[in-house]
Design a protein around this motif. Structure first.
Motif, PDB file in Angstrom:
ATOM      1  N   UNK A   8      39.031  27.257  46.445  1.00 51.00           N
ATOM      2  CA  UNK A   8      40.104  28.248  46.410  1.00 51.00           C
ATOM      3  C   UNK A   8      39.890  29.192  45.236  1.00 51.00           C
ATOM      4  N   UNK A   9      40.399  30.411  45.362  1.00 52.03           N
ATOM      5  CA  UNK A   9      40.242  31.412  44.300  1.00 52.03           C
ATOM      6  C   UNK A   9      41.067  31.034  43.076  1.00 52.03           C
ATOM      7  N   UNK A  10      40.508  31.265  41.894  1.00 50.86           N
ATOM      8  CA  UNK A  10      41.266  31.085  40.658  1.00 50.86           C
ATOM      9  C   UNK A  10      42.476  32.005  40.685  1.00 50.86           C
ATOM     10  N   UNK A  11      43.598  31.509  40.179  1.00 44.16           N
ATOM     11  CA  UNK A  11      44.847  32.261  40.224  1.00 44.16           C
ATOM     12  C   UNK A  11      45.412  32.569  38.837  1.00 44.16           C
ATOM     13  N   UNK A  12      44.740  32.080  37.799  1.00 45.67           N
ATOM     14  CA  UNK A  12      45.251  32.263  36.443  1.00 45.67           C
ATOM     15  C   UNK A  12      44.615  33.489  35.803  1.00 45.67           C
ATOM     16  N   UNK A  13      45.434  34.441  35.411  1.00 41.25           N
ATOM     17  CA  UNK A  13      44.941  35.650  34.749  1.00 41.25           C
ATOM     18  C   UNK A  13      44.430  35.293  33.353  1.00 41.25           C
ATOM     19  N   UNK A  14      43.282  35.845  32.905  1.00 40.15           N
ATOM     20  CA  UNK A  14      42.482  36.890  33.537  1.00 40.15           C
ATOM     21  C   UNK A  14      41.342  36.368  34.430  1.00 40.15           C
ATOM     22  N   UNK A  15      41.298  35.055  34.696  1.00 38.79           N
ATOM     23  CA  UNK A  15      40.225  34.524  35.532  1.00 38.79           C
ATOM     24  C   UNK A  15      40.208  35.154  36.911  1.00 38.79           C
ATOM     25  N   UNK A  16      41.391  35.577  37.376  1.00 37.17           N
ATOM     26  CA  UNK A  16      41.483  36.166  38.713  1.00 37.17           C
ATOM     27  C   UNK A  16      41.451  37.686  38.680  1.00 37.17           C
ATOM     28  N   UNK A  17      41.448  38.280  37.477  1.00 32.49           N
ATOM     29  CA  UNK A  17      41.529  39.737  37.352  1.00 32.49           C
ATOM     30  C   UNK A  17      40.201  40.373  36.939  1.00 32.49           C
ATOM     31  N   UNK A  18      39.452  39.681  36.089  1.00 34.91           N
ATOM     32  CA  UNK A  18      38.240  40.266  35.522  1.00 34.91           C
ATOM     33  C   UNK A  18      36.983  39.732  36.209  1.00 34.91           C
ATOM     34  N   UNK A  19      35.901  40.485  36.084  1.00 31.85           N
ATOM     35  CA  UNK A  19      34.616  40.053  36.634  1.00 31.85           C
ATOM     36  C   UNK A  19      34.058  38.929  35.761  1.00 31.85           C
ATOM     37  N   UNK A  20      33.746  37.793  36.383  1.00 33.42           N
ATOM     38  CA  UNK A  20      33.228  36.635  35.662  1.00 33.42           C
ATOM     39  C   UNK A  20      31.714  36.546  35.891  1.00 33.42           C
ATOM     40  N   UNK A  21      30.949  36.392  34.805  1.00 33.02           N
ATOM     41  CA  UNK A  21      29.489  36.351  34.926  1.00 33.02           C
ATOM     42  C   UNK A  21      28.919  34.961  34.670  1.00 33.02           C
TER      43      UNK A  21
END
Length: 287
Positions: A185-198
């Motif tokens: 499932x997609x992460x839902x905690x900001x900023x994990x769900x808002x920013x590009x993760x590398x």
């Protein structure tokens, strides 16, 4: 001289050993679980050996194997990366397919159940996502997608996978906290769900991610200060690690109760990567 009755602590001896029967095979990546090892060749073939407990070797048995053996169920796929948890394995192919096998408790395999599997099973992921890398914790798993988003499954204790829906620094009420997920499932905690993760990694009870801008966020248990210099013993909200803002973080690793970050910088005319010596106060890295 040692004291009477004292026993000497023997240091482990690291001995290079040729892999019998694997002449001409080039190993480009190795991942280790609890008493077992997975190797990835330059041709995208996975070999495993060690303890067969929970089916983590992927040979359709629970038998221990002393020599590297090809995971035959994955022949025909070009595997690009493999990750091991304590007793489960994830592998991703060059076409973004994800395979999982081993212990299934807490839903860590992402197959919708808690069943264990002794052979690779293709993992269903949302159609709009394509897997790029996989990460395994002791009882959980993460996928980093081609669009730099995080998918996760398994135990979400302390919200270490970021599955709680959080848009501010306030923790959600207990009824809204996600304890485990049996599918990715997609992460839902900001900023994990808002920013590009590398980059990302999962420890026993915490995790860490790196954003495209080079910031490092940690989340989960802080019993041993593995999140950084914050006063609380756990944080269900992602924490921006103080002391790293002056460095562009490019990679992070999580141990049982510690975190290590890797930064990028300039050295002369070339580039270099360095395990940061300027770790924040309160964070102790010790293997």
């Amino acid at each position: 001289p040692s004291l009477p009755g004292a026993t000497e602590q023997l240091q482990p001896q690291l001995v290079c050993r040729f892999l019998e029967g694997q002449s001409g095979v080039t190993i480009k990546h190795v991942a280790c679980g609890d008493l077992f090892t997975a190797c990835l060749t330059d041709r995208g073939i996975v070999l495993t050996f060690g303890s067969g407990s929970s089916g983590c070797l992927g040979h359709e048995t629970f038998v221990d194997v002393s020599q590297p053996k090809i995971v035959e169920a994955l022949l025909g796929y070009e595997i690009t990366q493999v990750a091991c948890g304590a007793s489960h394995v994830l592998a991703v192919s060059n076409e973004g397919e994800v395979f999982a096998w081993g212990r299934g408790e807490n839903g860590r395999l992402g197959l919708g159940t808690q069943e264990s599997h002794n052979s690779p099973q293709q993992v269903p992921i949302p159609a709009e996502h394509e897997a790029q890398r996989v990460f395994c914790g002791i009882d959980s798993s993460m996928i980093l997608t081609a669009k730099n988003q995080i998918l996760a499954c398994g135990s979400n204790r302390y919200n270490k996978l970021g599955l709680d829906k959080i848009s501010s620094q306030e923790e959600p009420p207990g009824v809204d906290q996600v304890e485990e997920a049996h599918v990715f499932s997609c992460a839902q905690s900001s900023p994990l769900c808002d920013e590009a993760i590398v980059w990302a990694d999962v420890g026993t009870s915490h995790s860490a991610v790196v954003t495209a801008s080079g910031q490092c966020f940690t989340i989960g248990s802080n019993q041993h200060d593995q999140l950084g210099p914050i006063p609380c013993r756990a944080s269900r909200t992602p924490y921006l690690v103080e002391g790293l803002q002056a460095v562009r973080v490019i990679m992070v690793g999580c141990g049982d109760a510690f975190t290590v970050a890797v930064g990028a910088g300039e050295w002369g005319r070339g580039t270099w990567m360095d395990i940061l010596s300027r770790m924040p106060a309160g964070v102790t890295c010790s293997c």
